[in-house]
Design a protein around this motif. Structure first.
Motif, PDB file in Angstrom:
ATOM      1  N   SER A 363      -1.849  51.660 -32.951  1.00  0.00           N
ATOM      2  CA  SER A 363      -2.814  50.584 -33.203  1.00  0.00           C
ATOM      3  C   SER A 363      -2.469  49.323 -32.413  1.00  0.00           C
ATOM      4  N   ARG A 364      -3.508  48.620 -31.991  1.00  0.00           N
ATOM      5  CA  ARG A 364      -3.319  47.328 -31.311  1.00  0.00           C
ATOM      6  C   ARG A 364      -2.873  46.267 -32.303  1.00  0.00           C
ATOM      7  N   PHE A 401     -13.670  36.787 -44.081  1.00  0.00           N
ATOM      8  CA  PHE A 401     -13.793  37.786 -43.022  1.00  0.00           C
ATOM      9  C   PHE A 401     -15.264  38.102 -42.750  1.00  0.00           C
ATOM     10  N   MET A 402     -16.042  38.233 -43.826  1.00  0.00           N
ATOM     11  CA  MET A 402     -17.457  38.566 -43.666  1.00  0.00           C
ATOM     12  C   MET A 402     -18.285  37.357 -43.251  1.00  0.00           C
ATOM     13  N   ASP A 403     -17.913  36.166 -43.716  1.00  0.00           N
ATOM     14  CA  ASP A 403     -18.641  34.958 -43.309  1.00  0.00           C
ATOM     15  C   ASP A 403     -18.569  34.767 -41.800  1.00  0.00           C
ATOM     16  N   ARG A 404     -17.412  35.078 -41.223  1.00  0.00           N
ATOM     17  CA  ARG A 404     -17.219  34.914 -39.781  1.00  0.00           C
ATOM     18  C   ARG A 404     -17.711  36.120 -38.985  1.00  0.00           C
ATOM     19  N   LYS A 405     -18.060  37.203 -39.696  1.00  0.00           N
ATOM     20  CA  LYS A 405     -18.421  38.457 -39.016  1.00  0.00           C
ATOM     21  C   LYS A 405     -17.345  38.812 -37.983  1.00  0.00           C
ATOM     22  N   THR A 406     -16.103  38.801 -38.436  1.00  0.00           N
ATOM     23  CA  THR A 406     -14.944  38.981 -37.562  1.00  0.00           C
ATOM     24  C   THR A 406     -15.043  40.279 -36.752  1.00  0.00           C
ATOM     25  N   PRO A 407     -14.900  40.200 -35.431  1.00  0.00           N
ATOM     26  CA  PRO A 407     -14.973  41.421 -34.621  1.00  0.00           C
ATOM     27  C   PRO A 407     -13.728  42.297 -34.807  1.00  0.00           C
ATOM     28  N   THR A 408     -13.935  43.594 -34.887  1.00  0.00           N
ATOM     29  CA  THR A 408     -12.844  44.567 -34.910  1.00  0.00           C
ATOM     30  C   THR A 408     -13.129  45.620 -33.842  1.00  0.00           C
ATOM     31  N   PHE A 409     -12.080  46.371 -33.461  1.00  0.00           N
ATOM     32  CA  PHE A 409     -12.213  47.302 -32.344  1.00  0.00           C
ATOM     33  C   PHE A 409     -11.650  48.672 -32.714  1.00  0.00           C
ATOM     34  N   ARG A 410     -11.921  49.646 -31.870  1.00  0.00           N
ATOM     35  CA  ARG A 410     -11.554  51.034 -32.163  1.00  0.00           C
ATOM     36  C   ARG A 410     -10.040  51.219 -32.296  1.00  0.00           C
ATOM     37  N   ASP A 411      -9.256  50.399 -31.592  1.00  0.00           N
ATOM     38  CA  ASP A 411      -7.809  50.561 -31.662  1.00  0.00           C
ATOM     39  C   ASP A 411      -7.163  49.652 -32.704  1.00  0.00           C
ATOM     40  N   ASP A 412      -7.983  49.094 -33.610  1.00  0.00           N
ATOM     41  CA  ASP A 412      -7.461  48.343 -34.756  1.00  0.00           C
ATOM     42  C   ASP A 412      -7.345  49.277 -35.965  1.00  0.00           C
ATOM     43  N   THR A 413      -6.360  49.012 -36.810  1.00  0.00           N
ATOM     44  CA  THR A 413      -6.278  49.698 -38.104  1.00  0.00           C
ATOM     45  C   THR A 413      -6.509  48.669 -39.203  1.00  0.00           C
ATOM     46  N   CYS A 414      -7.546  48.873 -39.980  1.00  0.00           N
ATOM     47  CA  CYS A 414      -7.922  47.934 -41.049  1.00  0.00           C
ATOM     48  C   CYS A 414      -7.459  48.507 -42.388  1.00  0.00           C
ATOM     49  N   ILE A 415      -6.725  47.699 -43.145  1.00  0.00           N
ATOM     50  CA  ILE A 415      -6.170  48.130 -44.424  1.00  0.00           C
ATOM     51  C   ILE A 415      -6.856  47.348 -45.542  1.00  0.00           C
ATOM     52  N   HIS A 431     -17.461  48.316 -44.723  1.00  0.00           N
ATOM     53  CA  HIS A 431     -18.661  48.792 -44.024  1.00  0.00           C
ATOM     54  C   HIS A 431     -18.755  48.165 -42.628  1.00  0.00           C
ATOM     55  N   HIS A 432     -18.401  46.886 -42.538  1.00  0.00           N
ATOM     56  CA  HIS A 432     -18.426  46.168 -41.250  1.00  0.00           C
ATOM     57  C   HIS A 432     -17.447  46.806 -40.261  1.00  0.00           C
ATOM     58  N   CYS A 433     -16.233  47.109 -40.713  1.00  0.00           N
ATOM     59  CA  CYS A 433     -15.201  47.663 -39.825  1.00  0.00           C
ATOM     60  C   CYS A 433     -15.510  49.101 -39.408  1.00  0.00           C
ATOM     61  N   LYS A 434     -16.133  49.862 -40.282  1.00  0.00           N
ATOM     62  CA  LYS A 434     -16.455  51.254 -39.950  1.00  0.00           C
ATOM     63  C   LYS A 434     -17.464  51.313 -38.801  1.00  0.00           C
ATOM     64  N   LYS A 435     -18.342  50.320 -38.729  1.00  0.00           N
ATOM     65  CA  LYS A 435     -19.343  50.305 -37.656  1.00  0.00           C
ATOM     66  C   LYS A 435     -18.698  50.182 -36.278  1.00  0.00           C
ATOM     67  N   SER A 436     -17.535  49.501 -36.200  1.00  0.00           N
ATOM     68  CA  SER A 436     -16.872  49.310 -34.915  1.00  0.00           C
ATOM     69  C   SER A 436     -15.956  50.475 -34.556  1.00  0.00           C
ATOM     70  N   GLY A 437     -15.787  51.430 -35.468  1.00  0.00           N
ATOM     71  CA  GLY A 437     -14.943  52.582 -35.202  1.00  0.00           C
ATOM     72  C   GLY A 437     -13.484  52.379 -35.517  1.00  0.00           C
ATOM     73  N   SER A 438     -13.130  51.269 -36.178  1.00  0.00           N
ATOM     74  CA  SER A 438     -11.728  51.032 -36.546  1.00  0.00           C
ATOM     75  C   SER A 438     -11.270  52.072 -37.557  1.00  0.00           C
ATOM     76  N   LEU A 439      -9.984  52.415 -37.510  1.00  0.00           N
ATOM     77  CA  LEU A 439      -9.414  53.288 -38.533  1.00  0.00           C
ATOM     78  C   LEU A 439      -9.307  52.483 -39.829  1.00  0.00           C
ATOM     79  N   CYS A 440      -9.796  53.032 -40.925  1.00  0.00           N
ATOM     80  CA  CYS A 440      -9.841  52.313 -42.199  1.00  0.00           C
ATOM     81  C   CYS A 440      -8.946  53.012 -43.227  1.00  0.00           C
ATOM     82  N   ILE A 441      -7.998  52.245 -43.768  1.00  0.00           N
ATOM     83  CA  ILE A 441      -7.055  52.754 -44.766  1.00  0.00           C
ATOM     84  C   ILE A 441      -7.298  52.022 -46.082  1.00  0.00           C
ATOM     85  N   GLY A 442      -7.307  52.746 -47.185  1.00  0.00           N
ATOM     86  CA  GLY A 442      -7.473  52.133 -48.497  1.00  0.00           C
ATOM     87  C   GLY A 442      -6.184  52.184 -49.300  1.00  0.00           C
TER      88      GLY A 442
END
Length: 464
Positions: A363-364, A401-415, A431-442
């Motif tokens: 991950s970046r 995070f949502m107010d700013r519509k923070t950009p995420t990328f495919r090589d980011d890992t969002c937890i 939902h926002h991060c999944k659209k950019s293709g980021s790996l999403c961990i819960g």
């Protein structure tokens, strides 16, 4: 944040007193979600009894059993019954009797609604309804839901569409509403029926004496086909005793949190986004989806059996949940790591991440997204993550995070961190991060919660 609770019984005799006690018990389990005011409504001879009280649930209980309801009424037995209840955290409007739920469509109580969440376009809807002659008594966003339901009911009746469906009215209402919400609605036009819908706020359905383990789903491109037996039952008096009625013996519990369901049953269904459930007067129910059958993967669902005990999520010997969480931290940590630590070779095994480890380590950056105490736990561990992985870590408050519509990328890992797994702002960020293709961990505590279902992988913690 508010708490929704509902209790439905079909061919299962209960006195009015027991029904009221069940509704109040559910509210007490949800009181942490709001204690500014509380209210409930139960069916009564075609005209619902509605109780509203500012203050906590105890204030509501005193007002009900303090002589308002005669003892003769409390002992009356109902074989089929629907009741809804609510505990409120004041957001839209002050702490007043008028702003207390259930909110109503008019003084006649044709539609009654209990609601959790926020309707972001309620002012626009309110103005439109006022132009059509509707008068508003509260400052809440919830009141527009009840009045919209009445408006669509009257519209369908004027259009002479034939047999009007409660579910179709509530689906029309939901199409107008924007925001994150869940609500339950009952109506004098549809006795012994109820509709519930989930969109962005948690809602759980519990079953008692459920006869069929497969839950049918009705899709938008299908016309409901009822078996002949059920068609006939639609015209049977729903108040008839079980001896003369073919209705199944079943009870349903609806709640914003699992701790309000556990006193009644361990068989539950965690509702998914845009689920609409319609309970009909024959004791049966159907789950409605807005998609067509070809657009939706699963055509049936099955209930989940809860493994936890009520004692695990109650306050126990502590005065508050906060004190319980503080003093049980050592036990919670032990429960979380049990079976995951190998002390022989000093390794930690997290099975939920195993298949995606190669992607995670490339991950970046890591982006930790959470609210409240979950956010603070991310802040506390950020340095540890960076030290152990050599990868930069950013910690974000979900709402910001949502107010700013923070950009995420495919090589980011969002937890995404959430004890309930249903935090609305954190879900929106997911939902926002999944659209950019980021790996999403819960990282969640609740099995089958929305975040657990929608992330690519994750870890269950074992806080009790």
């Amino acid at each position: 944040m508010c708490g929704i609770f509902a209790f439905l019984n079909y061919a299962s005799p209960n006195t009015a007193k027991i029904i009221l006690e069940n509704l109040l018990m559910g509210l007490r389990k949800l009181e942490y979600r709001g204690y500014d005011s509380a209210g409930l409504a139960l069916e009564w001879c075609g005209s619902p009894l509605v109780f509203r009280q500012t203050g906590n649930v105890s204030c509501l209980e005193k007002s009900i059993f303090g002589g308002v309801v005669p003892e003769k009424v409390l002992e009356e037995v109902f074989f089929n019954h629907v009741g809804i209840a609510h505990t409120r955290w004041a957001t839209h409007g002050g702490i007043t009797h008028a702003n207390t739920h259930p909110q109503t469509s008019s003084p006649k109580n044709e539609f009654l609604v209990v609601h959790n969440g926020i309707i972001t376009n309620y002012t626009t809807i309110k103005l439109e309804l006022e132009k059509r002659g509707f008068e508003f008594d509260s400052q809440t966003d919830t009141e527009v839901i009840a009045k919209l339901a009445l408006y669509f009911y009257e519209t369908e009746r004027k259009e002479n569409v034939g047999r009007i469906s409660f579910a179709s009215i509530i689906r029309r209402v939901s199409k107008v509403l924007n925001g994150a919400y869940a609500f339950a609605c009952i109506s004098t036009f549809f006795p012994h029926e109820m509709c519930i819908i989930k969109r962005g706020s948690p809602l759980i359905l519990g079953f008692k004496h459920l006869q069929d383990s497969n839950i049918p789903i009705m899709f938008s491109d299908e016309e409901e086909i009822l078996p002949e037996r059920i068609k006939n039952e639609l015209f049977v008096d729903p108040s008839a005793k079980p001896i003369t009625s073919p209705l199944p013996c079943v009870e349903y519990i609806v709640a914003s949190d699992v701790n309000a369901v556990l006193p009644f049953t361990k068989s539950v269904l965690y509702l998914e986004e845009d689920d609409l459930v319609h309970f009909s007067s024959n004791g049966l129910f159907k789950l409605h989806r807005p998609e067509t059958r070809s657009q939706y993967q699963n055509h049936q669902r099955a209930p989940t059996t809860l493994e936890m005990e009520l004692s695990e999520i109650s306050k126990g010997k502590f005065d508050t949940y906060m004190r319980k969480e503080i003093f049980e931290q050592p036990e919670s940590l032990s429960n979380t790591m049990r079976g995951r630590v190998n002390f022989d070779n000093f390794t930690i095994h997290l099975g939920g991440l195993r298949d995606l480890v190669d992607i995670i380590v490339r991950s970046r950056k890591f982006i930790m997204i959470a609210c409240g105490s979950s956010y603070h736990s991310a802040l506390a561990t950020r340095g540890f993550f960076e030290e152990m992985t050599g990868i930069p870590v950013v910690v974000e408050l979900s709402s910001d995070f949502m107010d700013r519509k923070t950009p995420t990328f495919r090589d980011d890992t969002c937890i995404f961190i959430s004890q309930s797994g249903e935090t609305a702002d954190t879900l929106s960020a997911l939902h926002h991060c999944k659209k950019s293709g980021s790996l999403c961990i819960g990282i969640v505590n609740t099995v089958a919660s929305a975040i657990a279902r929608q992330t690519d992988c994750g870890i269950y913690i074992s806080y009790s």
